[in-house]
Design a protein around this motif. Structure first.
Motif, PDB file in Angstrom:
ATOM      1  N   ASP A 166       0.823  -1.211   0.000  1.00 14.49           N
ATOM      2  CA  ASP A 166       0.000   0.000   0.000  1.00 14.49           C
ATOM      3  C   ASP A 166       0.858   1.262   0.000  1.00 14.49           C
ATOM      4  O   ASP A 166       0.473   2.276  -0.592  1.00 14.49           O
ATOM      5  CB  ASP A 166      -0.934  -0.007   1.219  1.00 14.49           C
ATOM      6  CG  ASP A 166      -1.940  -1.154   1.155  1.00 14.49           C
ATOM      7  OD1 ASP A 166      -2.132  -1.705   0.059  1.00 14.49           O
ATOM      8  OD2 ASP A 166      -2.530  -1.491   2.207  1.00 14.49           O
ATOM      9  N   THR A 167       2.022   1.212   0.644  1.00 18.07           N
ATOM     10  CA  THR A 167       2.935   2.359   0.598  1.00 18.07           C
ATOM     11  C   THR A 167       3.432   2.594  -0.823  1.00 18.07           C
ATOM     12  O   THR A 167       3.484   3.736  -1.306  1.00 18.07           O
ATOM     13  CB  THR A 167       4.126   2.135   1.545  1.00 18.07           C
ATOM     14  OG1 THR A 167       3.650   1.967   2.885  1.00 18.07           O
ATOM     15  CG2 THR A 167       5.081   3.318   1.492  1.00 18.07           C
ATOM     16  N   GLY A 168       3.793   1.519  -1.510  1.00 12.78           N
ATOM     17  CA  GLY A 168       4.227   1.640  -2.893  1.00 12.78           C
ATOM     18  C   GLY A 168       3.125   2.179  -3.786  1.00 12.78           C
ATOM     19  O   GLY A 168       3.367   3.016  -4.673  1.00 12.78           O
ATOM     20  N   ARG A 169       1.897   1.732  -3.561  1.00 14.59           N
ATOM     21  CA  ARG A 169       0.777   2.229  -4.351  1.00 14.59           C
ATOM     22  C   ARG A 169       0.601   3.734  -4.143  1.00 14.59           C
ATOM     23  O   ARG A 169       0.382   4.481  -5.107  1.00 14.59           O
ATOM     24  CB  ARG A 169      -0.511   1.502  -3.949  1.00 14.59           C
ATOM     25  CG  ARG A 169      -0.648   0.095  -4.506  1.00 14.59           C
ATOM     26  CD  ARG A 169      -2.001  -0.504  -4.117  1.00 14.59           C
ATOM     27  NE  ARG A 169      -3.085   0.391  -4.481  1.00 14.59           N
ATOM     28  CZ  ARG A 169      -3.624   0.477  -5.707  1.00 14.59           C
ATOM     29  NH1 ARG A 169      -3.158  -0.309  -6.668  1.00 14.59           N
ATOM     30  NH2 ARG A 169      -4.605   1.317  -5.959  1.00 14.59           N
ATOM     31  N   SER A 191       0.592   8.782  -6.438  1.00 17.35           N
ATOM     32  CA  SER A 191       0.621  10.206  -6.095  1.00 17.35           C
ATOM     33  C   SER A 191       1.560  10.987  -7.003  1.00 17.35           C
ATOM     34  O   SER A 191       1.407  12.207  -7.151  1.00 17.35           O
ATOM     35  CB  SER A 191       1.049  10.396  -4.634  1.00 17.35           C
ATOM     36  OG  SER A 191       0.117   9.804  -3.763  1.00 17.35           O
ATOM     37  N   THR A 192       2.511  10.304  -7.618  1.00 16.61           N
ATOM     38  CA  THR A 192       3.489  10.985  -8.495  1.00 16.61           C
ATOM     39  C   THR A 192       3.202  10.678  -9.960  1.00 16.61           C
ATOM     40  O   THR A 192       2.696  11.522 -10.702  1.00 16.61           O
ATOM     41  CB  THR A 192       4.907  10.554  -8.111  1.00 16.61           C
ATOM     42  OG1 THR A 192       4.985   9.116  -8.130  1.00 16.61           O
ATOM     43  CG2 THR A 192       5.263  11.038  -6.718  1.00 16.61           C
ATOM     44  N   VAL A 193       3.478   9.472 -10.360  1.00 20.04           N
ATOM     45  CA  VAL A 193       3.266   9.086 -11.755  1.00 20.04           C
ATOM     46  C   VAL A 193       1.786   9.099 -12.111  1.00 20.04           C
ATOM     47  O   VAL A 193       1.401   9.442 -13.234  1.00 20.04           O
ATOM     48  CB  VAL A 193       3.874   7.690 -12.019  1.00 20.04           C
ATOM     49  CG1 VAL A 193       3.724   7.304 -13.482  1.00 20.04           C
ATOM     50  CG2 VAL A 193       5.334   7.662 -11.612  1.00 20.04           C
ATOM     51  N   VAL A 201      -1.758   3.774 -11.686  1.00 22.12           N
ATOM     52  CA  VAL A 201      -0.594   3.238 -12.381  1.00 22.12           C
ATOM     53  C   VAL A 201      -0.011   2.046 -11.633  1.00 22.12           C
ATOM     54  O   VAL A 201       0.486   1.091 -12.239  1.00 22.12           O
ATOM     55  CB  VAL A 201       0.475   4.340 -12.548  1.00 22.12           C
ATOM     56  CG1 VAL A 201       1.700   3.801 -13.270  1.00 22.12           C
ATOM     57  CG2 VAL A 201      -0.103   5.528 -13.301  1.00 22.12           C
ATOM     58  N   ALA A 202      -0.084   2.063 -10.298  1.00 21.57           N
ATOM     59  CA  ALA A 202       0.515   0.996  -9.491  1.00 21.57           C
ATOM     60  C   ALA A 202      -0.111  -0.365  -9.786  1.00 21.57           C
ATOM     61  O   ALA A 202       0.570  -1.392  -9.685  1.00 21.57           O
ATOM     62  CB  ALA A 202       0.358   1.331  -8.002  1.00 21.57           C
TER      63      ALA A 202
END
Length: 296
Positions: free
Chosen positions: A155-158, A163-165, A173-174
């Motif tokens: 969830d941190t990676g998502r 939030s950026t890409v 995108v995640a």
């Protein structure tokens, strides 16, 4: 007699009555039973005898199933928890349900219907993605509190990628990078993992279905929502209002499937959904084992 023996469909006379001596009277019905209600076997067509036969048949059927399968289906699939045990405040809850339902019918539902009608589908998807990305912060905090380190990393990676890409979460995108969206976490689930019982079912005004455990946890979820810390209150309230409307709009199609007692349907659906989320979808079947071993 030869004709009777050769004709298998010929009516056979009552041999017992023919063989009985003419002087011997016919047997009297037992007790005070009406002769008109006594069949050829000496039992009444109605009364305790017939009821006893039916009960015996049902018991025999249940015994056969128990002997064949090792359990009684009627006992196995019956709910161990009665409605009055999980919903002792049903009178109050039904009153609050009617209050919330009236408010929804006059205010929230029309806004959700209008939102669906005037908002393009791609914008609805983007708005839903945006608020789901904001909720990832809440997911990460509760994952850590529940010691779900793998899910916390996912969830941190998502959150970082979307939030950026993904332009502040408008695009997921995640998901295309192998980081799937989870069912979500909240502080009520955290309390359940810590061992706190759910307590009775409770309908909260303006909030809807909950429990004694989950209702206070809503306050914690409010303060772990990043939108709460926006300095402009007007922007905060507007965004949370849009979040509520888009969430209600997503339930319009599901609502059309509700028939019968809507209070009972929503109560049972909520409680079952909470159990599903708390157990992360890992629920034991009714037989107490894994059905996969039977190759179903």
């Amino acid at each position: 007699m030869a004709q009777d023996a050769s004709d298998p469909f010929a009516e056979i006379p009552d041999e017992a009555a023919a063989a009985a001596p003419a002087s011997q009277p016919a047997p009297e019905p037992a007790g005070d039973a009406d002769p008109a209600e006594v069949d050829d076997f000496g039992a009444g067509n109605e009364g305790d005898g017939a009821a006893g036969a039916d009960t015996g048949s049902a018991d025999d059927f249940g015994s056969e199933l128990e002997s064949e399968y090792g359990f009684d289906p009627a006992d196995e699939f019956s709910s161990a928890e009665e409605p009055e045990d999980r919903d002792p405040w049903e009178g109050f809850n039904r009153a609050m349900f009617r209050f919330n339902d009236t408010a929804d019918r006059w205010f929230l539902k029309p806004a959700a219907v209008s939102y669906r009608q005037i908002t393009p589908v791609f914008m609805q998807t983007g708005i839903s993605n945006f608020f789901a990305n904001m909720h990832e912060v809440n997911n990460v905090l509760n994952n850590i509190l529940q010691w779900k380190w793998g899910q916390a990393g996912n969830d941190t990676g998502r959150f970082l990628i979307n939030s950026t890409v993904g332009v502040v979460g408008l695009f997921d995108v995640a998901q295309h990078m192998g980081l799937e969206r989870s069912d979500g976490e909240d502080f009520g689930q955290t309390l359940a993992v810590w061992g706190m019982e759910s307590g009775p079912y409770l309908v909260v005004p303006f909030m809807g279905p909950s429990t004694v455990r989950d209702a206070p946890a809503i306050v914690v979820d409010w303060y772990t929502n990043p939108l709460t810390y926006l300095e402009d209150n007007a922007v905060e309230n507007t965004l949370k209002g849009i979040d509520l409307i888009q969430l209600r709009a997503s339930l319009l199609q599901t609502e059309s499937l509700l028939q019968g007692d809507r209070y009972v349907l929503m109560r049972d659906a909520y409680l079952q959904r909470r159990e599903f989320l708390i157990n992360d979808g890992e629920q034991e079947d009714d037989f107490g084992g894994d059905l996969d071993e039977y190759d179903f």
